[in-house]
Design an enzyme around this catalytic site. Structure first.
Site, short mmCIF file in Angstrom:
data_model
loop_
_atom_site.label_atom_id
_atom_site.label_comp_id
_atom_site.label_asym_id
_atom_site.label_seq_id
_atom_site.Cartn_x
_atom_site.Cartn_y
_atom_site.Cartn_z
N CYS A 81 -9.58 -3.88 -0.11
CA CYS A 81 -8.29 -4.54 0.07
C CYS A 81 -8.60 -5.98 0.42
CB CYS A 81 -7.52 -3.86 1.20
SG CYS A 81 -6.05 -4.76 1.74
N GLY A 123 0.78 -1.25 0.00
CA GLY A 123 0.00 0.00 0.00
C GLY A 123 0.80 1.29 0.00
N CYS A 158 -5.01 -8.70 -5.24
CA CYS A 158 -4.56 -7.56 -4.46
C CYS A 158 -5.04 -6.30 -5.18
CB CYS A 158 -3.03 -7.59 -4.41
SG CYS A 158 -2.27 -6.18 -3.59
#
Ligand code: DGL
Length: 259
Positions: free
Chosen positions: A183, A43, A73
């Site tokens: 996420c 991230g 992802c």
């Protein structure tokens, strides 16, 4: 028809939430899962680094003979899937936050999205949000620290609850009726979120849609495995196998691999 495995990768253990959906819909398919936990979280990393790491994971999955790759992802998809699709000659399935269904169904015209910094900053995320956010208030919240807690086995911890308290507050104040989990680590927060949020707020993620898309693309390329022999599943991590093992349960073996 092809008995080759489906490859799945994530920055860590979160993509196992997607693997579960894929396996539930396509139980005949063999799979290979890579958790790049050594490099988690993706991230906070920039687009270039996320693309480099995605290439490393894809090369290994191709070396292991995969016929299609699920980028499990959101951060890797929103930053690197365009590059992957134009540089490799096999199908990729990506995952993006489910903004569209939330924006179409919200009654309060207010939707919360919890995702990583890399996803929220990406062009792909902005393109999708711009398409569907007309007249709708979208509260974007970076889930800083959540992935690290999950990766270190602190899923159901006081620290996690404290983070979520902070991140949900602005959404509650904005009267959201949909919370989008952007996420693949976050579906594991579901029990805690259900306890913390008022009942009328619906929580959605993209796992089932990704599984359906995987099936449809395999079908289109005539790559579905139609054999009814028991499917084989390999899980590799370059981090601590115990964390992933606890998320998968005892039926599947997690192996350490340097990559
Ligand atoms: N599971 C990844 C995602 O869906 C987590 C990214 C990270 O490692 O920060 O975005």
């Amino acid at each position: 028809m092809s008995t080759k495995p489906i490859g799945i990768f994530d920055s860590g253990v979160g993509g196992t939430s997607i693997w579960k959906e894929v396996h539930a819909l396509l139980p005949n398919e063999n799979t290979i899962y890579l958790a790049d936990s050594l490099n988690a979280p993706y991230g906070p990393k920039g687009k270039e680094r996320i693309t480099e790491l995605s290439i490393k994971n894809v090369d290994l999955l191709i070396e292991k003979g995969c016929k299609l790759i699920v980028v499990a992802c959101n951060t890797a998809t929103t930053n690197a899937v365009k590059h992957l699709r134009s540089n490799y000659n096999l199908p990729f399935i990506g995952i993006e936050p489910a903004i569209k269904p939330a924006a179409l169904k919200t009654q309060t015209k207010s939707v919360g999205i919890l995702a990583t910094k890399g996803t929220l900053a990406s062009d792909l995320f902005h393109e999708t949000t711009d398409l569907y956010s007309n007249g709708i208030h979208i509260i974007e919240q970076e889930g800083e620290g959540i992935v690290q807690l999950i990766e270190s086995g602190q899923l159901n911890s006081d620290a996690m609850k404290a983070l979520l308290d902070i991140y949900l507050q602005p959404m509650l104040e904005a009267n959201i009726d949909y919370l989008v989990l952007g996420c693949t680590h976050y579906p594991y927060l579901m029990p805690m979120l259900i306890e913390m949020l008022p009942k009328h707020i619906k929580i959605i993620d993209s796992g089932e849609a990704v599984a359906k898309q995987t099936k449809s693309v395999l079908d289109k390329h005539q790559l579905l495995n139609t054999q009814s022999t028991k499917s084989k599943h390999q899980f590799f991590t370059n981090g601590n196998p115990e964390v992933m093992q606890s998320l998968l349960g005892e039926g599947f073996k997690v192996e350490y691999l340097e990559f």
